[in-house]
Design a protein around this motif. Structure first.
Motif, PDB file in Angstrom:
ATOM      1  N   HIS A  18     -17.409 -41.139  43.668  1.00 56.32           N
ATOM      2  CA  HIS A  18     -17.298 -40.609  42.305  1.00 56.32           C
ATOM      3  C   HIS A  18     -18.617 -40.739  41.535  1.00 56.32           C
ATOM      4  O   HIS A  18     -18.605 -40.812  40.317  1.00 56.32           O
ATOM      5  CB  HIS A  18     -16.210 -41.363  41.544  1.00 56.32           C
ATOM      6  N   ASP A  52     -19.943 -37.812  38.098  1.00 60.87           N
ATOM      7  CA  ASP A  52     -19.317 -36.802  38.962  1.00 60.87           C
ATOM      8  C   ASP A  52     -18.772 -35.616  38.160  1.00 60.87           C
ATOM      9  O   ASP A  52     -17.938 -34.865  38.653  1.00 60.87           O
ATOM     10  CB  ASP A  52     -18.203 -37.445  39.806  1.00 60.87           C
ATOM     11  N   TYR A  90     -15.970 -35.644  47.539  1.00 63.15           N
ATOM     12  CA  TYR A  90     -14.848 -36.522  47.253  1.00 63.15           C
ATOM     13  C   TYR A  90     -14.025 -36.023  46.047  1.00 63.15           C
ATOM     14  O   TYR A  90     -14.566 -35.794  44.976  1.00 63.15           O
ATOM     15  CB  TYR A  90     -15.312 -37.971  47.029  1.00 63.15           C
ATOM     16  N   LYS A 132     -17.008 -42.185  33.334  1.00 56.72           N
ATOM     17  CA  LYS A 132     -16.286 -43.452  33.515  1.00 56.72           C
ATOM     18  C   LYS A 132     -15.825 -44.027  32.176  1.00 56.72           C
ATOM     19  O   LYS A 132     -15.902 -45.237  31.923  1.00 56.72           O
ATOM     20  CB  LYS A 132     -17.133 -44.500  34.268  1.00 56.72           C
ATOM     21  N   TYR A 228      -1.772 -40.579  37.359  1.00 50.76           N
ATOM     22  CA  TYR A 228      -3.209 -40.821  37.235  1.00 50.76           C
ATOM     23  C   TYR A 228      -3.990 -39.890  38.148  1.00 50.76           C
ATOM     24  O   TYR A 228      -3.799 -39.875  39.349  1.00 50.76           O
ATOM     25  CB  TYR A 228      -3.523 -42.275  37.582  1.00 50.76           C
ATOM     26  N   LYS A 231     -10.311 -40.249  35.428  1.00 52.69           N
ATOM     27  CA  LYS A 231     -10.532 -40.544  34.012  1.00 52.69           C
ATOM     28  C   LYS A 231     -10.910 -39.271  33.275  1.00 52.69           C
ATOM     29  O   LYS A 231     -11.496 -38.353  33.837  1.00 52.69           O
ATOM     30  CB  LYS A 231     -11.666 -41.552  33.907  1.00 52.69           C
ATOM     31  N   GLY A 262     -12.619 -47.584  30.953  1.00 49.30           N
ATOM     32  CA  GLY A 262     -12.760 -46.540  31.965  1.00 49.30           C
ATOM     33  C   GLY A 262     -13.581 -46.868  33.195  1.00 49.30           C
ATOM     34  O   GLY A 262     -13.671 -46.061  34.110  1.00 49.30           O
ATOM     35  N   MET A 264     -14.559 -48.660  36.740  1.00 46.26           N
ATOM     36  CA  MET A 264     -13.852 -48.804  38.024  1.00 46.26           C
ATOM     37  C   MET A 264     -12.340 -48.523  37.971  1.00 46.26           C
ATOM     38  O   MET A 264     -11.564 -49.257  37.365  1.00 46.26           O
ATOM     39  CB  MET A 264     -14.064 -50.210  38.594  1.00 46.26           C
ATOM     40  N   ARG A 265     -11.935 -47.462  38.624  1.00 46.43           N
ATOM     41  CA  ARG A 265     -10.539 -47.054  38.751  1.00 46.43           C
ATOM     42  C   ARG A 265      -9.900 -46.774  37.402  1.00 46.43           C
ATOM     43  O   ARG A 265      -8.677 -46.881  37.241  1.00 46.43           O
ATOM     44  CB  ARG A 265      -9.734 -48.099  39.534  1.00 46.43           C
ATOM     45  N   GLY A 266     -10.714 -46.454  36.406  1.00 44.97           N
ATOM     46  CA  GLY A 266     -10.185 -46.199  35.068  1.00 44.97           C
ATOM     47  C   GLY A 266      -9.453 -47.404  34.518  1.00 44.97           C
ATOM     48  O   GLY A 266      -8.644 -47.284  33.606  1.00 44.97           O
ATOM     49  N   ASP A 286     -18.917 -48.659  40.532  1.00 46.95           N
ATOM     50  CA  ASP A 286     -18.644 -47.300  40.002  1.00 46.95           C
ATOM     51  C   ASP A 286     -19.044 -47.180  38.526  1.00 46.95           C
ATOM     52  O   ASP A 286     -18.401 -46.455  37.758  1.00 46.95           O
ATOM     53  CB  ASP A 286     -17.164 -46.921  40.158  1.00 46.95           C
TER      54      ASP A 286
HETATM   55  C1  F6R Z   1     -13.329 -42.245  39.159  1.00 49.33           C
HETATM   56  C2  F6R Z   1     -13.440 -43.685  39.037  1.00 49.33           C
HETATM   57  C3  F6R Z   1     -13.601 -44.478  40.273  1.00 49.33           C
HETATM   58  C4  F6R Z   1     -12.384 -44.415  41.192  1.00 49.33           C
HETATM   59  C5  F6R Z   1     -12.536 -45.371  42.382  1.00 49.33           C
HETATM   60  C6  F6R Z   1     -11.370 -45.276  43.365  1.00 49.33           C
HETATM   61  O1  F6R Z   1     -13.571 -41.604  37.967  1.00 49.33           O
HETATM   62  O2  F6R Z   1     -13.406 -44.219  37.991  1.00 49.33           O
HETATM   63  O3  F6R Z   1     -13.891 -45.810  39.925  1.00 49.33           O
HETATM   64  O4  F6R Z   1     -11.221 -44.687  40.482  1.00 49.33           O
HETATM   65  O5  F6R Z   1     -13.721 -45.080  43.094  1.00 49.33           O
HETATM   66  O6  F6R Z   1     -11.242 -43.971  43.746  1.00 49.33           O
HETATM   67  P1  F6R Z   1     -10.156 -43.471  44.804  1.00 49.33           P
HETATM   68  O7  F6R Z   1      -8.837 -43.982  44.328  1.00 49.33           O
HETATM   69  O8  F6R Z   1     -10.275 -41.989  44.720  1.00 49.33           O
HETATM   70  O9  F6R Z   1     -10.561 -44.029  46.133  1.00 49.33           O
END
Ligand code: F6R
Ligand code: MG
Ligand code: MG
Length: 379
Positions: A18, A52, A90, A132, A228, A231, A262, A264-266, A286
């Motif tokens: 991302h 991204d 991705y 993010k 979800y 973000k 927001g 890492m992983r939102g 991230d």
């Molecule tokens: C994306 C974000 C990233 C993803 C993380 C996990 O905007 O914030 O931190 O959430 O890389 O991504 P997945 O679940 O797609 O492997």
């Protein structure tokens, strides 16, 4: 003649993960948007990248919510997605939630900020674009730009700004809005916009004549998709100078970094780091969240720019502070307050994990677990 400035953005696939956008994907989006310019759908277009996400900054005379302009952006992102899919980028097409365009990109995934105005003798505008994080990241800087005289000297010194501004605020959970005047309703305004997990500033108007001063994207992807899907990285348009805050007053809040949601992983809080275009590539955990500022002078509807406004050593200190804040927060790992509180985590992938554990909860007030001699829970 009224000119419309439309900024429409989407994440249509990341390179790598991302963190950024592949050049071939970007080239396709640009090609389709520029084709729209040749066909006369729009007057001009400038393409920005932050992390991204790709944003189309477009000028035209078709007003806000123009289906023709929205369709052009949709097609650009759709065709860009085809390239992203071929390269197996991705999350290719992740923000395009609908199968086909249906008149307006609102609610279909892309984020959008638009405003209509008569071009002034000289029309400086700034487009902020962040990755993010979420639209409420703009609440604090908008308050400082338009309502805090300790940030914006013009509120005190410039007679054309002295009456203050009107903030258009939305409750992201209900979709209800309220307009509040500053300075007289400042404390009421802060009751709401300080609660960034719920309230977002949609627009700001100059009180003396109702002129639009700022417009933000307020889409919350998680609410639109019902699950979800990434973000809702936001954009913000701010008009500058001659009765609006000076460019430097608009950028000044970003010199004092603050925390936004927001990372890492939102699912995490992190400092919003103001960076030059080339550094808008969040990779550490991230992140941390990034923001770029693209300055334009608009001349007869054409976008002269962008000027990379955070590409200035005067923001080095803010970037250093962000790195220090990031280190402090990272120390907390998966523990709050680095991790978001449970109400916010509802919109992440965590509920899926909770689902399989929920039946294991017992009312501990009345029933304590009994352990067998081997230390297993017996009942
Ligand atoms: C994306 C974000 C990233 C993803 C993380 C996990 O905007 O914030 O931190 O959430 O890389 O991504 P997945 O679940 O797609 O492997
Ligand atoms: Mg992504
Ligand atoms: Mg993003």
């Amino acid at each position: 003649m009224k000119l419309t400035l439309s900024v429409i953005k989407a994440d249509i696939g990341g390179f790598v993960g991302h963190s950024s956008v592949h050049k071939d994907v970007l080239a396709k989006v640009k090609e389709v948007a520029e084709d729209g310019k040749d066909k006369g759908i729009i007057r001009d277009v400038s393409v920005l990248v932050c992390g991204d996400d790709i944003a189309l900054v477009m000028t035209h005379t078709k007003g806000v919510d123009s289906s023709e302009v929205h369709e052009l952006a949709w097609n650009a992102f759709k065709e860009g997605t085809e390239v992203a899919k071929k390269l197996k980028m991705y999350g290719a097409g992740q923000d395009l939630l609908a199968e086909a365009f249906s008149g307006n990109v609102k609610g279909m995934g892309p984020g959008i900020a638009e405003m209509e105005f008569v071009e002034r003798k000289s029309e400086p505008v700034i487009v902020f674009f962040a990755d993010k994080t979420s639209p409420s990241a703009w609440n604090l800087p908008l308050y400082e730009m338009f309502a805090d005289p300790m940030n914006t000297a013009g509120l005190v010194i410039d007679p054309s700004m002295h009456e203050g501004f009107i903030f258009d605020v939305m409750d992201a959970y209900t979709g209800m809005g309220i307009q509040l005047k500053t300075p007289e309703e400042l404390y009421d305004l802060l009751v709401f916009i300080g609660a960034t997990s719920r309230y977002v500033v949609r627009a700001v108007y100059r009180k003396s004549d109702g002129e639009i001063a700022a417009a933000a994207s307020t889409q919350k992807l998680s609410f639109m998709a019902g699950r979800y899907v990434g973000k809702d990285d936001p954009v913000l348009i701010v008009r500058a100078q001659s009765g609006f805050p000076a460019v430097g007053e608009i950028l000044e809040p970003f010199a004092r970094p603050w925390l936004v949601e927001g990372w890492m992983r939102g699912s995490h809080t992190g400092p919003l780091m103001p960076v030059a275009f080339k550094n808008a590539k969040p990779t550490r955990f991230d992140g941390p969240p990034r923001v770029i500022a693209a300055g334009y002078q608009i001349a007869d509807g054409y976008l002269i720019g962008p000027s990379d406004l955070f590409d200035d050593p005067a923001f080095d200190h803010a970037r250093e502070e962000c790195n220090k804040m990031a280190n402090i927060l990272r120390r907390q790992g998966i523990f709050e307050p680095h991790r978001l509180p449970p109400e916010e985590m509802e919109y992440t992938t965590l509920p899926k994990v909770l689902e399989k554990l929920k039946d294991r909860f017992k009312l501990v007030e009345t029933k304590k677990p009994k352990f067998s001699s081997e230390g297993e829970i017996a009942e």
